[in-house]
Design a protein around this motif. Structure first.
Motif, PDB file in Angstrom:
ATOM      1  N   SER A  35     -12.482  -0.494 -28.159  1.00  0.00           N
ATOM      2  CA  SER A  35     -12.082   0.484 -27.323  1.00  0.00           C
ATOM      3  C   SER A  35     -11.605   1.672 -27.952  1.00  0.00           C
ATOM      4  O   SER A  35     -11.327   2.944 -27.662  1.00  0.00           O
ATOM      5  CB  SER A  35     -11.218  -0.061 -26.169  1.00  0.00           C
ATOM      6  OG  SER A  35     -11.840  -1.073 -25.684  1.00  0.00           O
ATOM      7  N   TRP A  36     -10.580   1.246 -29.416  1.00  0.00           N
ATOM      8  CA  TRP A  36      -9.766   2.021 -29.655  1.00  0.00           C
ATOM      9  C   TRP A  36     -10.307   2.494 -31.180  1.00  0.00           C
ATOM     10  O   TRP A  36      -9.783   3.733 -31.547  1.00  0.00           O
ATOM     11  CB  TRP A  36      -8.464   1.546 -29.789  1.00  0.00           C
ATOM     12  CG  TRP A  36      -7.870   1.468 -28.578  1.00  0.00           C
ATOM     13  CD1 TRP A  36      -7.786   0.248 -27.573  1.00  0.00           C
ATOM     14  CD2 TRP A  36      -7.140   2.296 -27.942  1.00  0.00           C
ATOM     15  NE1 TRP A  36      -6.946   0.739 -26.571  1.00  0.00           N
ATOM     16  CE2 TRP A  36      -6.483   1.937 -26.703  1.00  0.00           C
ATOM     17  CE3 TRP A  36      -6.442   3.567 -28.316  1.00  0.00           C
ATOM     18  CZ2 TRP A  36      -5.801   2.603 -25.785  1.00  0.00           C
ATOM     19  CZ3 TRP A  36      -5.618   4.372 -27.373  1.00  0.00           C
ATOM     20  CH2 TRP A  36      -5.464   3.802 -26.147  1.00  0.00           C
ATOM     21  N   ASN A  37     -10.954   1.755 -32.038  1.00  0.00           N
ATOM     22  CA  ASN A  37     -11.384   2.062 -33.401  1.00  0.00           C
ATOM     23  C   ASN A  37     -12.859   2.352 -33.667  1.00  0.00           C
ATOM     24  O   ASN A  37     -12.947   3.323 -34.573  1.00  0.00           O
ATOM     25  CB  ASN A  37     -10.800   1.126 -34.413  1.00  0.00           C
ATOM     26  CG  ASN A  37      -9.503   0.601 -34.104  1.00  0.00           C
ATOM     27  OD1 ASN A  37      -8.795   1.322 -33.609  1.00  0.00           O
ATOM     28  ND2 ASN A  37      -9.135  -0.125 -35.047  1.00  0.00           N
ATOM     29  N   VAL A  38     -13.800   1.743 -32.780  1.00  0.00           N
ATOM     30  CA  VAL A  38     -15.060   2.265 -32.948  1.00  0.00           C
ATOM     31  C   VAL A  38     -15.451   3.651 -32.562  1.00  0.00           C
ATOM     32  O   VAL A  38     -15.156   3.734 -31.104  1.00  0.00           O
ATOM     33  CB  VAL A  38     -15.815   1.091 -32.433  1.00  0.00           C
ATOM     34  CG1 VAL A  38     -17.492   1.448 -32.586  1.00  0.00           C
ATOM     35  CG2 VAL A  38     -15.637  -0.287 -33.111  1.00  0.00           C
ATOM     36  N   ARG A  39     -16.253   4.419 -33.352  1.00  0.00           N
ATOM     37  CA  ARG A  39     -16.412   5.613 -32.816  1.00  0.00           C
ATOM     38  C   ARG A  39     -17.539   5.591 -31.562  1.00  0.00           C
ATOM     39  O   ARG A  39     -18.512   4.807 -31.592  1.00  0.00           O
ATOM     40  CB  ARG A  39     -17.214   6.338 -33.738  1.00  0.00           C
ATOM     41  CG  ARG A  39     -17.368   7.804 -33.501  1.00  0.00           C
ATOM     42  CD  ARG A  39     -17.861   8.413 -34.749  1.00  0.00           C
ATOM     43  NE  ARG A  39     -16.829   8.572 -35.799  1.00  0.00           N
ATOM     44  CZ  ARG A  39     -16.302   9.621 -36.359  1.00  0.00           C
ATOM     45  NH1 ARG A  39     -16.886  10.688 -36.000  1.00  0.00           N
ATOM     46  NH2 ARG A  39     -15.298   9.691 -37.301  1.00  0.00           N
ATOM     47  N   ALA A  40     -17.262   6.098 -30.313  1.00  0.00           N
ATOM     48  CA  ALA A  40     -17.903   6.177 -29.156  1.00  0.00           C
ATOM     49  C   ALA A  40     -17.901   4.603 -28.378  1.00  0.00           C
ATOM     50  O   ALA A  40     -18.787   4.450 -27.555  1.00  0.00           O
ATOM     51  CB  ALA A  40     -19.266   6.608 -29.391  1.00  0.00           C
TER      52      ALA A  40
END
Ligand code: HEM
Length: 452
Positions: A108-113
């Motif tokens: 939710s916070w680090n992976v792009r999209a």
């Protein structure tokens, strides 16, 4: 005429020169008769009414779910090993949690999209079940379940059950406080089944709740077993639909032997591709702008904690409502205890789904009508069926409201016990009232609005 055009275009596609592809196509055609079958099937007629789009919405949601699910699976860890969180969401920094929950926070916070795809996946599940239910209502109220489509009615209902169950498995995966609360209820429901329940619960969950292996168990069920079963049933559903041809609403030139609509190529193919793109766009817009399941706000699951205003996904709300509204009657028979949750969570779903599954046969027995039909009925042509359906859906709607009784009570400043008592009365009184009113109105009305 159209046969001629098709022949010409196939000829053009393979080119005039005797290429290996052309020779292979000719050989196939001579030996298997492929092009005549293809010609026939490309002219398959699809009805033009909007009401037939409902099933397509369901199908396209499944495609969106598989595509987004594959992306999520690249980053999700199905493990309950304890880790200390040090990611980008600072309020949970230093908090012990499962690897599964930590991986969803990272998604939710680090992976792009990642957050967008998570939310699109979740919205697709919500719209999928809604589309299936509205599709089922259309089948019910227009008599599409009659012979020869009884088996497809069974397949459709099974799909609804499997999709709802897979949704439950899906939102249990992140191992946040809300999903753990849902799993705790699922454990109690399984355990409440007489004789086999306790063993079944321990075998399925891998021990007494809370267990450390449940996420790893439901993961393959969620991403492989149930999607494969759903894909198989969708294939069977569409295969039967193709063989039996579509139903159609009554109208000029339509009877049980003829079919009015657009051919698959090019009209229907273009239209349905447009529908797919539209649906994918709308669900992506939902995922982009409408927050769903913000697991970081709930915190990791701990068996000692529970959230307030805990709500399951909407399609499980009726069951949650039934559990909340049923009186706390634990019944002791001999040495056996039948816990209160057994009645609303095991017996009630059985009482709801068994007649639904049997409905096409009950209907034809009641009317002594076993004919093969392709032309649908308008809902008001059958006031009795319309009344039963309206009463049934009113019953489910009151249960659904009951599933959110605490949310309604706090939003409107109502007393929770008074609201609960009012809902307990309404769930008994309202369905027969609505059924009687619907019957009276249906007797007076002849409907034409469904014709597009
Ligand atoms: C009928 C089909 C499916 C339904 C109804 C469904 C539903 C859901 C739901 C509601 C969630 C919770 C999402 C959230 O975190 O808010 C979820 C999670 C997940 N789903 Fe599915 N899903 C389906 C198929 C699939 C497939 C085919 C895959 C993979 C190939 C998949 C992979 C995942 C993964 C990895 C998660 C956990 C990650 C996360 O929660 O963010 N799903 N699913």
């Amino acid at each position: 005429m159209s046969e001629h055009r098709l022949k010409t275009s196939l000829g053009r596609a393979f080119g005039a020169a005797p290429t290996p592809a052309r020779r292979a196509a000719r050989w196939l055609d001579r030996n298997l008769g492929g092009s005549s079958i293809l010609r026939e099937e490309l002219r398959h007629i699809f009805p033009d009414s909007w009401a037939f789009f409902l099933g397509e919405i369901a199908l396209y949601c499944f495609i969106v779910l598989v595509a987004t699910g594959i992306f999520l699976a690249l980053f999700f860890h199905a493990s309950q090993a304890v880790v200390i969180y040090h990611g980008s969401y600072h309020p949970l920094s230093g908090v012990p949690m499962s690897d599964a929950y930590s991986s969803v926070l990272d998604l939710s916070w680090n992976v792009r999209a990642g957050l967008l795809i998570r939310q699109v996946h979740h919205w697709a599940a919500l719209v999928f079940v809604a589309a299936l239910i509205i599709h089922l209502m259309r089948m019910f109220f227009t008599g599409a379940y009659r012979r020869p489509r009884r088996i497809n009615w069974l397949i459709g209902l099974s799909l609804l059950l499997l999709v709802g169950f897979n949704g439950l498995m899906g939102y249990s995966l992140p191992d946040d406080l809300l999903s753990g609360t849902g799993l705790r209820i699922a454990f109690s429901i399984t355990e409440s089944i007489p004789f086999i329940g306790p063993t079944m619960a321990t075998v399925l969950f891998g021990g007494d709740f809370p267990t450390t292996g449940i996420i790893a168990r439901i993961y393959p069920v969620h991403i492989f077993l149930l999607p494969a079963a759903i894909a198989g049933l969708l294939g069977a559903h569409l295969g039967l639909l193709w063989l039996q041809r579509h139903t159609e609403f009554p109208g000029p030139g339509r009877d049980d032997r003829t079919m009015v609509g657009s051919p698959m190529v090019p009209q229907y193919a273009l239209r349905t591709t447009g529908y797919f793109l539209l649906l994918a766009g709308v669900i992506t817009a939902f995922g982009a702008w409408l927050q769903i399941n913000p697991v970081w706000l709930y915190g990791p699951f701990r068996a000692t904690d529970a959230t307030t205003s805990a709500q399951p996904d909407w399609y499980m709300g009726w069951l949650e409502g039934a559990v909340r509204m049923f009186p706390g009657w634990d019944i002791q028979i001999g040495g056996f205890l039948l816990p209160a949750i057994f009645w609303p969570a095991v017996v009630l779903p059985g009482l709801i789904f068994t007649p639904l599954f049997l409905w096409p046969w009950l209907d034809s027995l009641a009317l002594r009508d076993n004919r093969f039909v392709n032309v649908l009925q308008y809902p008001s042509q059958r006031p009795g069926r319309m009344a039963v359906g309206a009463g049934f859906f009113t019953f489910l709607t009151v249960l659904l409201v009951g599933g959110g009784d605490d949310v309604f009570a706090s939003a409107f400043g109502w007393s929770l016990p008074v609201l609960l008592r009012a809902l307990q009365i309404l769930v008994i009184v309202l369905p027969p009232l609505v059924a009687a009113l619907t019957y009276a109105i249906a007797r007076r009305r002849s409907e034409r609005w469904l014709v597009s």
